[in-house]
Scaffold this motif. Structure first.
Motif, short mmCIF file in Angstrom:
data_model
loop_
_atom_site.label_atom_id
_atom_site.label_comp_id
_atom_site.label_asym_id
_atom_site.label_seq_id
_atom_site.Cartn_x
_atom_site.Cartn_y
_atom_site.Cartn_z
N ALA A 67 1.66 7.50 0.57
CA ALA A 67 1.13 8.78 0.08
C ALA A 67 -0.36 8.69 -0.21
N GLU A 68 -0.81 7.55 -0.77
CA GLU A 68 -2.23 7.38 -1.08
C GLU A 68 -3.06 7.26 0.19
N THR A 104 0.83 -1.20 0.00
CA THR A 104 0.00 0.00 0.00
C THR A 104 0.87 1.25 0.00
N SER A 105 0.54 2.18 -0.87
CA SER A 105 1.26 3.44 -0.95
C SER A 105 0.93 4.31 0.26
N GLN A 123 -3.32 10.77 1.61
CA GLN A 123 -4.21 11.59 0.77
C GLN A 123 -5.66 11.22 0.99
N GLU A 124 -5.96 9.93 1.14
CA GLU A 124 -7.34 9.51 1.40
C GLU A 124 -7.83 10.04 2.74
N TRP A 177 6.09 2.64 0.52
CA TRP A 177 4.97 1.72 0.73
C TRP A 177 5.12 0.95 2.03
N ILE A 231 5.83 13.69 0.73
CA ILE A 231 5.83 12.25 0.97
C ILE A 231 6.18 11.53 -0.32
N ASP A 232 7.17 10.68 -0.27
CA ASP A 232 7.65 9.94 -1.44
C ASP A 232 6.52 9.07 -2.00
N PRO A 233 6.13 9.27 -3.25
CA PRO A 233 5.04 8.46 -3.83
C PRO A 233 5.40 6.97 -3.96
N ASP A 234 6.67 6.64 -3.90
CA ASP A 234 7.09 5.23 -4.01
C ASP A 234 7.19 4.55 -2.65
#
Length: 407
Positions: free
Chosen positions: A253-254, A250-251, A257-258, A284, A279-282
């Motif tokens: 960053a996502e 799971t990311s 953001q959620e 996880w 936050i680094d999008p990579d």
């Protein structure tokens, strides 16, 4: 013509040898007859025949195989007894311990003298009466422990078997459950009582302005009660057994953001901005996305409310970093802070540092308990640093390992 001296000596030796052999043969014949007589007496027949020897050998081999099976079964039982998490003891007819597995030794060793004495009394009672006993023994030294003791007779007073079950954890869980139900009932009673009073007041008045104010308060109490029910359900979910099938890569960053999207209205209402940049999008973690969003949302929600309470125009900061294989998500606020005496308890269910302020902000006292359990479910931990009057920083540390680490 007389025989030579050497020849006569040889003849005497031969005769003597024949006599000795004849005598030995006679002795052996008598012994054989005695052996045949004994065999005949015990049903073995008049003579030892090769088929008798073969039959005897086969019988002995069968007996050996049967004995080997019995020994193997006994060894398997002993291995099973040693491996079982239950404490097992076996006493003989004289009351002596003949089997005591490691679990029994641990329980009896960690529960003090009181449990050992009580087990001895129950064993004696069963030996004397042949009656089965099932009793719960609560001991307080060296630490409080609840042990279930089951004593059963073996055969016709041939011995006694004792099963020891550690019920300490179950007792603690039951107490937590009772406390949780009592607290939840109390927390639900407050908004329900308020709803009743507000409805009665609404029915009793015909003034439009008063009715409008009462409706607003009714809506506020309904939202409060709905939030409490949602938090109770969330806590029940995260406290249940971990379902690693729901874990996925799971990311971070996502997830952040959620959580931010769900709090945009709250952030605007309190006038507190949430900064999630950088936050680094990579980056996880391996986990249950729904639980992770719930945890981060609770931390961000608290940060917004307590920053607003301090009347500071400083954004809430959310950061995530990777150190080795540990991901640390930090939520920092410039709020009112937490007094040190409360820090150790803020992750307990329904615990509030300031109950009056919690009622004003609609807090249920369950948010940080949810965060703690989410962290534990993912093999991580949650911590807090706080200074009264300056703010707090909450950190969730999660490992990148787990069931999806190989992907």
């Amino acid at each position: 013509m007389p025989m030579p001296y050497s020849f006569s000596r040889m003849l005497i030796a031969v005769v003597f040898l024949v006599v000795v052999v004849a005598a030995l043969g006679s002795v052996l014949l008598r012994q054989r007859k005695r052996l045949d007589a004994l065999l005949a007496e015990f049903g073995g027949g008049p003579r030892i025949r090769s088929d008798h020897i073969t039959s005897l050998r086969s019988a002995m081999q069968r007996r050996q195989k049967e004995y080997d099976v019995v020994v193997k079964q006994r060894d398997l039982r002993l291995v099973a007894i040693a491996a079982t998490p239950l404490g097992i003891q076996l006493y003989d007819s004289e009351g002596a311990v003949v089997v005591s597995n490691d679990a029994a030794q641990r329980l009896l060793g960690s529960s003090g003298v009181a449990l050992r004495e009580r087990v001895g009394e129950l064993v004696k009672h069963t030996r004397d009466t042949g009656a089965e006993v099932d009793e719960r023994v609560l001991t307080s030294r060296p630490a409080e422990r609840l042990t279930r003791v089951v004593v059963r007779p073996v055969g016709d007073r041939e011995g006694v078997v004792v099963a020891l079950v550690d019920g300490t954890k179950s007792r603690r869980i039951e107490k937590v459950r009772r406390d949780f139900i009592a607290n939840a009932s109390h927390e639900l009673k407050t908004p329900i009582g308020a709803l009743r009073v507000l409805v009665e007041a609404l029915v009793a008045t015909s003034d439009a302005a008063t009715q409008s104010a009462l409706v607003e308060r009714l809506l506020s109490e309904v939202v409060r009660m709905s939030t409490l029910v949602d938090d109770v359900l969330d806590l029940a979910r995260v406290e249940s057994d971990v379902d690693e099938d729901a874990f996925e890569r799971t990311s971070v960053a996502e997830v952040v953001q959620e959580s931010l999207t769900g709090l945009l209205g709250e952030s605007a209402r309190y006038g507190v901005r949430i900064d999630v940049a950088g936050i680094d999008p990579d980056l996880w973690v391996c986990g249950d996305r729904r639980q992770l969003v719930s945890a981060i949302t609770n931390l961000m929600d608290n940060a917004v409310k307590y920053t607003a309470a301090a009347s500071r125009h400083v954004p809430v900061s959310v950061r995530a970093e990777l150190h080795g294989d540990v991901v640390t998500i930090a939520v920092a606020d410039a709020g009112i802070g937490i007094p040190q005496r409360h820090v150790d308890r803020i992750f307990e269910r329904f615990y509030r540092v300031d109950r009056a302020r919690s009622r004003e902000t609609g807090g249920t006292g369950l948010g940080l308990a949810i965060v703690r359990h989410v962290a534990l479910n993912h093999g991580g931990r949650v911590s807090v640093e706080s200074l009264p009057g300056e703010g707090s920083t909450f950190r969730i540390e999660l490992n990148q390992g787990g069931p999806c680490s190989e992907y």
